[in-house]
Design a protein around this motif. Structure first.
Motif, PDB file in Angstrom:
ATOM      1  N   GLY A  73      34.686  34.947  46.888  1.00  0.00           N
ATOM      2  CA  GLY A  73      35.896  35.613  46.418  1.00  0.00           C
ATOM      3  C   GLY A  73      35.935  35.922  44.936  1.00  0.00           C
ATOM      4  N   TYR A  74      34.793  35.831  44.237  1.00  0.00           N
ATOM      5  CA  TYR A  74      34.696  36.062  42.785  1.00  0.00           C
ATOM      6  C   TYR A  74      35.470  35.010  41.984  1.00  0.00           C
ATOM      7  CZ  TYR A  74      33.676  40.806  44.569  1.00  0.00           C
ATOM      8  OH  TYR A  74      33.184  41.875  45.258  1.00  0.00           O
ATOM      9  N   HIS A  75      35.784  33.871  42.597  1.00  0.00           N
ATOM     10  CA  HIS A  75      36.626  32.887  41.918  1.00  0.00           C
ATOM     11  C   HIS A  75      35.885  32.113  40.831  1.00  0.00           C
ATOM     12  CE1 HIS A  75      40.090  33.486  44.478  1.00  0.00           C
ATOM     13  NE2 HIS A  75      39.301  33.437  45.539  1.00  0.00           N
ATOM     14  N   ARG A  76      34.572  32.163  40.830  1.00  0.00           N
ATOM     15  CA  ARG A  76      33.810  31.453  39.803  1.00  0.00           C
ATOM     16  C   ARG A  76      32.425  32.071  39.695  1.00  0.00           C
ATOM     17  NH1 ARG A  76      30.349  27.255  42.194  1.00  0.00           N
ATOM     18  NH2 ARG A  76      30.498  27.418  44.469  1.00  0.00           N
ATOM     19  N   ILE A  77      31.745  31.732  38.608  1.00  0.00           N
ATOM     20  CA  ILE A  77      30.328  32.030  38.448  1.00  0.00           C
ATOM     21  C   ILE A  77      29.582  30.728  38.671  1.00  0.00           C
ATOM     22  CG2 ILE A  77      28.529  32.698  36.818  1.00  0.00           C
ATOM     23  CD1 ILE A  77      30.117  35.082  37.633  1.00  0.00           C
ATOM     24  N   LYS A  78      28.685  30.692  39.614  1.00  0.00           N
ATOM     25  CA  LYS A  78      28.008  29.448  39.966  1.00  0.00           C
ATOM     26  C   LYS A  78      27.226  28.888  38.780  1.00  0.00           C
ATOM     27  CE  LYS A  78      27.552  30.396  44.920  1.00  0.00           C
ATOM     28  NZ  LYS A  78      26.621  30.524  46.061  1.00  0.00           N
ATOM     29  N   GLY A  79      27.476  27.611  38.478  1.00  0.00           N
ATOM     30  CA  GLY A  79      26.743  26.931  37.427  1.00  0.00           C
ATOM     31  C   GLY A  79      27.197  27.241  36.021  1.00  0.00           C
ATOM     32  N   HIS A  80      28.282  28.022  35.850  1.00  0.00           N
ATOM     33  CA  HIS A  80      28.747  28.404  34.519  1.00  0.00           C
ATOM     34  C   HIS A  80      30.247  28.175  34.402  1.00  0.00           C
ATOM     35  CE1 HIS A  80      24.983  30.475  33.303  1.00  0.00           C
ATOM     36  NE2 HIS A  80      24.890  30.763  34.590  1.00  0.00           N
ATOM     37  N   ASP A  81      30.693  27.943  33.181  1.00  0.00           N
ATOM     38  CA  ASP A  81      32.119  27.805  32.894  1.00  0.00           C
ATOM     39  C   ASP A  81      32.758  29.196  32.864  1.00  0.00           C
ATOM     40  OD1 ASP A  81      34.497  26.579  32.368  1.00  0.00           O
ATOM     41  OD2 ASP A  81      33.917  25.734  30.435  1.00  0.00           O
ATOM     42  N   TYR A 133      23.436  48.773  32.632  1.00  0.00           N
ATOM     43  CA  TYR A 133      24.829  48.426  32.351  1.00  0.00           C
ATOM     44  C   TYR A 133      24.882  47.093  31.598  1.00  0.00           C
ATOM     45  CZ  TYR A 133      26.522  52.230  35.268  1.00  0.00           C
ATOM     46  OH  TYR A 133      26.792  53.483  35.779  1.00  0.00           O
ATOM     47  N   GLU A 134      25.865  47.001  30.678  1.00  0.00           N
ATOM     48  CA  GLU A 134      26.002  45.804  29.841  1.00  0.00           C
ATOM     49  C   GLU A 134      27.183  44.923  30.241  1.00  0.00           C
ATOM     50  OE1 GLU A 134      24.860  47.202  25.502  1.00  0.00           O
ATOM     51  OE2 GLU A 134      25.845  48.822  26.629  1.00  0.00           O
ATOM     52  N   ARG A 135      28.089  45.473  31.014  1.00  0.00           N
ATOM     53  CA  ARG A 135      29.216  44.739  31.570  1.00  0.00           C
ATOM     54  C   ARG A 135      29.395  45.218  33.010  1.00  0.00           C
ATOM     55  NH1 ARG A 135      28.466  42.593  27.255  1.00  0.00           N
ATOM     56  NH2 ARG A 135      29.993  42.245  25.586  1.00  0.00           N
ATOM     57  N   VAL A 136      29.576  44.282  33.938  1.00  0.00           N
ATOM     58  CA  VAL A 136      29.784  44.641  35.334  1.00  0.00           C
ATOM     59  C   VAL A 136      31.083  43.987  35.803  1.00  0.00           C
ATOM     60  CG1 VAL A 136      28.931  44.488  37.695  1.00  0.00           C
ATOM     61  CG2 VAL A 136      27.315  44.879  35.812  1.00  0.00           C
ATOM     62  N   ILE A 137      32.041  44.823  36.206  1.00  0.00           N
ATOM     63  CA  ILE A 137      33.303  44.352  36.764  1.00  0.00           C
ATOM     64  C   ILE A 137      33.172  44.326  38.278  1.00  0.00           C
ATOM     65  CG2 ILE A 137      35.782  44.784  36.989  1.00  0.00           C
ATOM     66  CD1 ILE A 137      35.554  46.498  34.412  1.00  0.00           C
ATOM     67  N   GLY A 138      33.465  43.192  38.883  1.00  0.00           N
ATOM     68  CA  GLY A 138      33.475  43.082  40.334  1.00  0.00           C
ATOM     69  C   GLY A 138      34.811  42.536  40.784  1.00  0.00           C
ATOM     70  N   GLY A 139      35.193  42.860  42.003  1.00  0.00           N
ATOM     71  CA  GLY A 139      36.463  42.333  42.489  1.00  0.00           C
ATOM     72  C   GLY A 139      36.869  42.987  43.787  1.00  0.00           C
ATOM     73  N   ASP A 140      37.932  42.456  44.375  1.00  0.00           N
ATOM     74  CA  ASP A 140      38.460  43.026  45.600  1.00  0.00           C
ATOM     75  C   ASP A 140      39.192  44.332  45.301  1.00  0.00           C
ATOM     76  OD1 ASP A 140      37.469  40.911  47.108  1.00  0.00           O
ATOM     77  OD2 ASP A 140      39.281  39.713  46.806  1.00  0.00           O
ATOM     78  N   VAL A 141      39.361  45.132  46.320  1.00  0.00           N
ATOM     79  CA  VAL A 141      39.894  46.474  46.130  1.00  0.00           C
ATOM     80  C   VAL A 141      41.387  46.468  45.790  1.00  0.00           C
ATOM     81  CG1 VAL A 141      40.517  46.921  48.549  1.00  0.00           C
ATOM     82  CG2 VAL A 141      39.664  48.804  47.096  1.00  0.00           C
ATOM     83  N   ASP A 142      42.077  45.345  46.005  1.00  0.00           N
ATOM     84  CA  ASP A 142      43.492  45.258  45.644  1.00  0.00           C
ATOM     85  C   ASP A 142      43.708  44.522  44.324  1.00  0.00           C
ATOM     86  OD1 ASP A 142      42.846  42.698  46.485  1.00  0.00           O
ATOM     87  OD2 ASP A 142      44.401  42.568  48.030  1.00  0.00           O
ATOM     88  N   LEU A 174      36.402  44.930  26.506  1.00  0.00           N
ATOM     89  CA  LEU A 174      35.223  44.332  27.121  1.00  0.00           C
ATOM     90  C   LEU A 174      33.963  44.552  26.301  1.00  0.00           C
ATOM     91  CD1 LEU A 174      35.705  45.084  30.924  1.00  0.00           C
ATOM     92  CD2 LEU A 174      36.470  43.110  29.583  1.00  0.00           C
ATOM     93  N   SER A 175      33.998  45.500  25.352  1.00  0.00           N
ATOM     94  CA  SER A 175      32.826  45.777  24.517  1.00  0.00           C
ATOM     95  C   SER A 175      32.731  44.856  23.307  1.00  0.00           C
ATOM     96  CB  SER A 175      32.847  47.237  24.052  1.00  0.00           C
ATOM     97  OG  SER A 175      32.725  48.123  25.153  1.00  0.00           O
ATOM     98  N   GLU A 176      33.717  43.999  23.117  1.00  0.00           N
ATOM     99  CA  GLU A 176      33.666  43.073  21.986  1.00  0.00           C
ATOM    100  C   GLU A 176      32.531  42.073  22.176  1.00  0.00           C
ATOM    101  OE1 GLU A 176      37.565  41.457  21.362  1.00  0.00           O
ATOM    102  OE2 GLU A 176      38.446  43.423  20.944  1.00  0.00           O
ATOM    103  N   ASN A 177      32.205  41.362  21.126  1.00  0.00           N
ATOM    104  CA  ASN A 177      31.006  40.519  21.096  1.00  0.00           C
ATOM    105  C   ASN A 177      31.275  39.165  21.757  1.00  0.00           C
ATOM    106  OD1 ASN A 177      28.388  39.734  20.491  1.00  0.00           O
ATOM    107  ND2 ASN A 177      28.959  38.933  18.468  1.00  0.00           N
ATOM    108  N   PHE A 178      31.394  39.182  23.075  1.00  0.00           N
ATOM    109  CA  PHE A 178      31.602  37.940  23.823  1.00  0.00           C
ATOM    110  C   PHE A 178      30.268  37.270  24.125  1.00  0.00           C
ATOM    111  CE2 PHE A 178      35.325  40.540  25.101  1.00  0.00           C
ATOM    112  CZ  PHE A 178      36.333  39.680  24.704  1.00  0.00           C
ATOM    113  N   ARG A 179      30.309  35.952  24.206  1.00  0.00           N
ATOM    114  CA  ARG A 179      29.139  35.187  24.620  1.00  0.00           C
ATOM    115  C   ARG A 179      29.427  34.521  25.962  1.00  0.00           C
ATOM    116  NH1 ARG A 179      26.852  32.200  19.122  1.00  0.00           N
ATOM    117  NH2 ARG A 179      26.575  34.113  17.889  1.00  0.00           N
ATOM    118  N   GLY A 180      28.382  34.038  26.577  1.00  0.00           N
ATOM    119  CA  GLY A 180      28.537  33.388  27.869  1.00  0.00           C
ATOM    120  C   GLY A 180      28.112  34.300  28.996  1.00  0.00           C
TER     121      GLY A 180
END
Length: 280
Positions: free
Chosen positions: A174-182, A88-97, A114-120
């Protein structure tokens, strides 16, 4: 443009109402074969309309809200790494609501955007905390779409979450951030949260002894306050304020969390445009 390979994941315990809607929504966009539902406990059962998804079951351990959030974030980060390893090239995670939604005015589907050429390392949608307006809106009809019945929301930074991973990383609680990344808030992308969608539903959950023992009472009271805010604040025009709010949240950071957005306590209530009505 060919779409990248995208999956969506969630973890659930005793919440088949939201799970059924989550599967219908993401299944229509991504295909059920690209959905991964992690059940917190062997005592959980898959609803009939969730057949066809990938199921992961783990042993349930009773924890308070904060500890449980940290534990789920770690577990789901491991699951995301496994999905990337599977191609998989993109993974969506989140709460069920929570539902990641593209503004229909863009003329793009969620997979196309989501398939556009994003970086980060990740992408965020602007947080939209949908709540029942007690002055204008009736009790939820559970057989109809949410946004056919709910028109008001708070643009709330707590739900501007880094829910889309572009590469293996570690989610914070809670998926509120990615550790160590903006983080990066994508224009036209929104994370709709429906935990405050109905006051009676909140009341029934507050009476759930298992949730009360885990410390959910305070959490549910906060959601009830959101209903009060949405019911009594004058709504702003969506199209006039979302750009400003996105810009502000992208720049403003709490001093204790440089990779989370904030509004410094400013509350902005909006009326959701008609074009979103038939999406969720």
């Amino acid at each position: 443009m060919s779409c990248k390979r995208i999956c969506a994941m969630t973890m659930v315990r005793n919440d088949n109402f939201f799970l059924s809607r989550w599967v219908r929504y993401y299944g229509a966009l991504l295909g059920k074969e690209n959905l991964f539902v992690c059940f917190d406990g062997e005592d959980q059962t898959l609803p009939d309309d969730c057949q066809g998804v990938n199921v992961v079951v783990r042993r349930h351990v009773d924890m308070d809200v904060a500890s449980g959030d940290h534990d789920r974030a770690s577990f789901m980060s491991d699951q995301a790494a496994a999905r990337f390893a599977e191609g998989y090239e993109r993974v969506i995670g989140g709460d069920v609501d929570e539902f990641l939604v593209v503004d229909p005015s863009l003329g793009k589907t969620l997979p196309e955007l989501l398939s556009e050429n994003f970086r980060g390392s990740s992408l965020s949608g602007l947080g939209v905390d949908v709540a029942q307006n007690m002055i204008f809106e009736k009790e939820l009809d559970k057989g109809r779409l949410f946004l056919e019945q709910r028109e008001y929301a708070q643009l709330y930074p707590r739900y501007t979450k880094a829910v889309v991973m572009l590469k293996p990383a570690r989610w914070g609680s809670g998926y509120h951030r990615i550790k160590g990344h903006d983080f990066r808030i994508v224009p036209g992308l929104y994370l709709f949260h429906f935990g405050c969608v109905d006051l009676e539903m909140l009341r029934s959950r507050s009476g759930d002894s298992a949730r009360a023992q885990a410390g959910w009472s305070r959490h549910l009271k906060k959601r009830a306050r959101t209903i009060g805010i949405v019911s009594h604040y004058s709504p702003c025009n969506w199209d006039k304020v979302v750009g400003y709010v996105r810009w502000f949240q992208q720049l403003a950071r709490p001093i204790f969390a440089w990779n989370k957005p904030t509004m410094f306590g400013k509350r902005i209530v909006v009326r959701i445009p008609e074009r979103f009505r038939n999406l969720v």
